[in-house]
Structure formats: C-alpha cells, structure tokens
Design an enzyme around this catalytic site. Sequence first.
Site, PDB file in Angstrom:
ATOM      1  CG  ASP A 264      41.072  46.581  36.308  1.00 42.63           C
ATOM      2  OD1 ASP A 264      41.738  45.517  35.773  1.00 42.63           O
ATOM      3  OD2 ASP A 264      39.921  46.824  35.738  1.00 42.63           O
TER       4      ASP A 264
HETATM    5  C1  NOJ Z   1      41.054  44.415  33.420  1.00 40.85           C
HETATM    6  C2  NOJ Z   1      39.589  44.419  33.582  1.00 40.85           C
HETATM    7  O1  NOJ Z   1      39.164  45.525  34.128  1.00 40.85           O
HETATM    8  C3  NOJ Z   1      39.236  43.494  34.807  1.00 40.85           C
HETATM    9  O2  NOJ Z   1      37.728  43.482  34.670  1.00 40.85           O
HETATM   10  C4  NOJ Z   1      39.761  42.057  34.649  1.00 40.85           C
HETATM   11  O3  NOJ Z   1      39.471  41.452  36.036  1.00 40.85           O
HETATM   12  C5  NOJ Z   1      41.356  42.538  34.713  1.00 40.85           C
HETATM   13  N1  NOJ Z   1      41.664  43.154  33.558  1.00 40.85           N
HETATM   14  C6  NOJ Z   1      42.118  41.072  34.574  1.00 40.85           C
HETATM   15  O4  NOJ Z   1      42.183  40.462  33.454  1.00 40.85           O
END
Ligand code: NOJ
Length: 750
Positions: A264
């Site tokens: 993430d």
């Molecule tokens: C953080 C989030 O937790 C995740 O769900 C998301 O896909 C990513 N950022 C990318 O934006």
Amino acid sequence: MLSREQLDQLLGDMSLEEKIGQMIQLTGYYFTGSGGETGPASEMRIPEDILKSTASVLNVTGAKRLKEVQENYIKENPHRIPLVFMADVIHGFRTVFPIPLAQGCSFDPQLVKECASVAARESAAAGLHVTFSSMADLVRDPRWGRCMESTGEDVYLNGQMARAAVEGYQGESLTDEGTIGACLKHFAGYGAAEGGRDYNTVDMSELSLREQYLPAYREAVKAGTALVMTSFNTVNGIPASANRWLNEEILRKEWGFDGVLISDYSAIYELIFHGVAENEEEAGKLAVEAGVDMDMVSPVYGGTLKKMAEEGRISEELIDRSARRVLELKNRLGLFDSPFRSEKWMEREEEIMHCECHRRTARKMAEESMVLLKNDGILPVRPENLSKKTVALIGPYARSRELGSVWSMFLQEEEVVNLEEGFNNAFTEDSDWMGIRLLVEEGAPILDPGEELTPFKGPILVNDWKEKGIDREEALARAVKAAKEADVVILALGEHKQYSGEGASKASLRLSKGQQHLFEEVNQANPNTVVVLFSGRPLIFPEIKQKAAAVLQAWRPGTEGGDAVARVLTGKVNPSGRLSMSFPKAEGQIPVYYNHLRTGRPAQEGSRERFVSTYRDLDGEPAYPFGYGLSYTEFSYGSVSTNKEEYGLMEEIQACVVVENTGKIPGYEVVQCYVQDMVGSTARPVRELKGFKRIWLEPGEKETVSFTITEEQTRMITGKGTWETEPGTFRIYIGKDSRVTDNFKEVIKR
Ligand code: NOJ
C-alpha cells in the site's frame, strides 16, 4: 504476448537498475510534472537511472494524456518495456455506482459483476490498466471510515462479492479490450483495526483470521485477481508488508497466488514508523524478503535495493523474481503487443463515459442497494393519497450533488442526478403524478457551526453557510413551513462525504446536531416524515428510528442516486436491499455483528439478568441486524426441509424452503441460508451465512428455494489446528435475515 522464453531473455538482458525500476510505482508527478504529493513521496530520493525505469504510474487518467506518457516513456526505455497505469476505481469511474458497502446490500453478485465491467470499460477508455479494487476486508466496526469500501461484515457475502468484482473487471481474458486488471486489497485483516481507528494495529487469533478474515481474499485469488495489495496494519506484531507468513506461506504457497504483490501507499517506508526496521535499507530488505514485488510511492526500493544487491546483502534472485512477476503482469495485460491496450476504446473515450447504458446499470444498483429500515405504512408515497397534492423535500441532501464518495475521484458532479431532479423526473414520467407540487428546502447544512473537516485534497472545509450569508433560523423556519404545507415530507439527511473513506474514522456515529434538530422540528410540524439517510457507514439515530414514519438507508448512491431514491419512495421500485453490516444502537456496543461466537453466558433477548453477556445500560442486540431490510410486500416462509437427516462427513447438504409472496405487489426477496455447527472442538459462531438467493415473486406466487451446502462450507479450524469438517449436528436455518431463530432443520454428519 511474449513467450516464457522471451520473458526469460528480456529479464536476462535487463540491468539491475532496470529490474529494480520494475518494482516501483510512483505518482503522475514524476511522469507528467503535475499531481505533486505529500508525505514521504515528496521526499523521494530515487537515483535518476532507477527513476527512468520506474514501471508503474498511480492515479493519472485520460486517454490522450496517458498515450503521450506511454509513448515518451517507451522511446527512452532501452528494452521498450511499457508502463502500467493503475488507479483507484473503487465504485465506478465516471459513472459512479453506490459505495461497495451498499453494493453488498444488493445481495446481487451478478449486478456487482456488471458494475465492475462497466467501470472496467470506462477505465480502459481513459487509458488505465489496473484498478485497486476489490477490497475484501471484513468489517465489524462502523467507526472505521473505510467500512464504506468493503461489502460488509459477512465472510461468505464478501467472498461472493469480491469474486464477482474480479470477474467483472478482468472479463474472460485480460488481453480483451475494455477489461482491466484487479488488485485485491488490503492483505490482510485491515478491517479489524483496533478501535476502528484507521492504520491501527490488528491483533487477532489465527482461528479468527483464517475462519473470518481470510476466506473472502481467497475467493478473489481463486477468481484470478492479477494483483494483491498489502495492508497498512500489523498482523501478530508484524506489519503486512514485512509479513512473510502472510505473503509467502499463505498467499503464495497455500493459495498458489502467482501475480504481483504491491505494497500500500508508502507502507514499506512506514515499516520504520512501525518500529520493525531501523532505516530504509532494513525496510527494503524486510519487504523484498516478504515477497512484496512493488513499492507503491515510497523511496525505499528505489533508494536501497541496488546498493544492497551489489553488496550481497539481499539476493539478486529476489529482485529477479519480483521484476519477472511485474513483466508477467504487463504481458498478461497485453501491453507488450499494444502498450495503449484498449486503443479502440480510448479513441471513443467521451462516447463511452457515462453513456446511457452505464447509467442504467448505476441506477439499478442504487435501487437494489437501498435498504428500507422502517415503514409504518406511509410508503410508497402515492399521488392518490395526497389530499393537499404536495410533497416537501427537505434537508441538506435535497439538492446536493455530493452523492459519490471520496473515492469517486473521476465523477463529474454536474452529471449527478440529485434528489430534486429525481422527484421531478418521477412526477413527470408518470401521468398519475400530474399536478403534484414539490416544495424544496434545505433546512440545515450538513455540518454544525465550527465543525471542520480535512478533505483528501485541498484546504480544511468548514460549514460555509455563514460565508454564504444563509441564516440558519430562517432556513429552518422555511423548512417547517414547507413541512406544514405538505402531505408528506421526504427528509434527506446524512453525514458529509469526507466523513467516510480513508483516514475518516469517527468516534461518534450520530448526525450533526443541526440535522437532528431539523428532524425534530420537521417531524413535529408533520409526522408524515420519511427520512432518507446518506452515509458511508451505519449511523446511530434512535430518535429518528422511533419517531419517523419511515426510514430509507440510501448510503452514498452514486451518479443516479436521486432517480433511484425517488423511484423507490414513489413505489416504481419495490425496495429489496438487505443490510450488509449491522447497525449498532450505541457506539458502546461496537463491535456488534451477527456471527459472533457463542459465549458461556448468552443473554436472552430483552433479558436484564445480571451475570450474562450484555450491558447494564443497554442490551447487546443491534438496532438493525445483518441481512435485514423491508419490502412493500410480505413474504412467508414454509419449514426448512433437507433431502436427508444424516449425511456422510464429506457429503453436501441439500436444504430447501417454500417462499410465498403473500402481499399485494410483486417484489424481490433475498432468501438467506445460515448454518450453525452445534458442537465443535473450537467454539462455533451462533450462525453463519452459507447461501442466499434473490427471487422475484408476483403476489400469491410461491417458489421452492434450494441451497447446497458443500463440505468445504462446513469446515472449521479445529482444536488440532486443522481445517476440516467435524462430525456432529448442524442446524440449517432459512429465513429473511440473520435473526432467523425458529425456522431450522437439524441434520447429522457422521
Ligand atoms: C492507500 C489506500 O489504503 C489504498 O486502498 C489505495 O488503493 C492506495 N492508497 C492508492 O491510492
């Protein structure tokens, strides 16, 4: 497509820097010069040669723009390896569907699949290759702002929905135009963040993890998700991006996942803040060794892997392994044959976006996902019952076009059908409604005075009624006047869209004071008040529950929300949504979910006994349970029957029930099948959903609804730690929601 040998050859020809480049994803800023970032991403210290080979771009869209970025990149790339473009297409691209939590309430995986394939077509037309969806995190805590992105609290429902979404995005083959790769997230257990606070620790037994949390991710892996994303949280003390057990043992070895595992956003860098790595090098080593192939927007892989590989501190084989997986993903997406992928679609970008047929799917999903929580008989609103020929539409959501969420980043607000337009459309489409007046008043803003929000992007938002010069008292007085003049009031209330989604956990799940006051005043002026609630989570609203004539949970319904609400309230559509998550009576009950384990001292419903599992100041029952939802018609259930009373251990159980529409209008019923394993070597949940069917019945019509419960569905983590079915008695319940207690049949497995 490149053959296995060609891929080997390509990897063999690539320099170490190029291979590490395949393991990095950065935001558009590094490719287009715009879309700057905050946090660690703004301090990116990646050497130029690695930056040049970076494999993937995050959250940039637009056919023309991405074509240009791709062309320029390939020209400079020594092996002409294309970029892969990924973005958060969470509940639709330009045509925005209801949030996933609402989609869960449809209990309609086929429609979830259709929505995902519409989102894929629009995303592909905008030049995208991969979406960061589906999110299969099990959620039991409505304080967590991200429960809106999940399909709810149930293991089985989540698995069905995650599978459907993956199939919808990816279609038959990822080389087909109009498809995109899916990225399952957040692996694993992110929904169990302690206290419902985003990014917080997750600590649970392996039994809960394996029985409750992992199965839905597993379904998406079985459905062939191209990528998986690690979660921000720790599992058993080890952050997911450093967790070899989760990623290598479970995901890869047990489940056979062979796609790309991406971290993430900046999660690898955050291993330092978790306190499991002292510096970026240690963080990089932990993540690579835990099998994380791609580093999303952090300086770690780009800044550390080369030196560590050259000094022999990490094995180059691990870098080869991850780079190879990313190349395989690009190959699977057909990018080596056509770096623009869905070129034909990209040429028709504008024509495809938000087209009539996509909007119809969005409206259908909005209609199916709304849940009628209460109806004292006032609904549906029918023109023949309106003696004053007047309906008042009141509340901050009466005219609002904010019917998407923080994740509907590609929605164009002017394309949203608001409630006022929805009712006007309903009144003009049907001649029965000729001559009915619609009075519209906001009555109160969404936020209370002085309330502040920190949005995803941009400055802090405050209630702007003061700046706009709107007098609150006058607005309230106008709303009360409209309520008095009308036969029926539709009162559209809710939380601000910035109050759900990432980084939006809340300790209070109540409506703003201003909105509660508006309800009291309006309801007093006219008790025929129907409350429509817009939210990204279950809210708590005891006064409304008690006093309103009807309550419709509309969630965050997306582009077609206004039409869908109007069609449901006017009876064009008979509501059929069922809750995908329990609604608590008070914050202090959280977590409250239906499939909890049995306790040694269960409380009987309504009992005030002392030494049982309940609260002194409240019972333990939710305000509305999982699976609950009303219809404008009535359904009756016959007794549950099974094809046998005794089964072999490995046999499947067949159960059925006759359901009849005993009311006056046709409608959908969601028939739900729950199983309780009566005695096990580990404690068993009070019941667990194992099947559901949406059936359409005309008035007076009956249908025999059958369920097959496979051997796999009766497996559990045993006292020996194995995953198997134990012999004994199983109770099969079939009914209209998770509270079904009296309609069951017991069978024995030997
Ligand atoms: C953080 C989030 O937790 C995740 O769900 C998301 O896909 C990513 N950022 C990318 O934006």
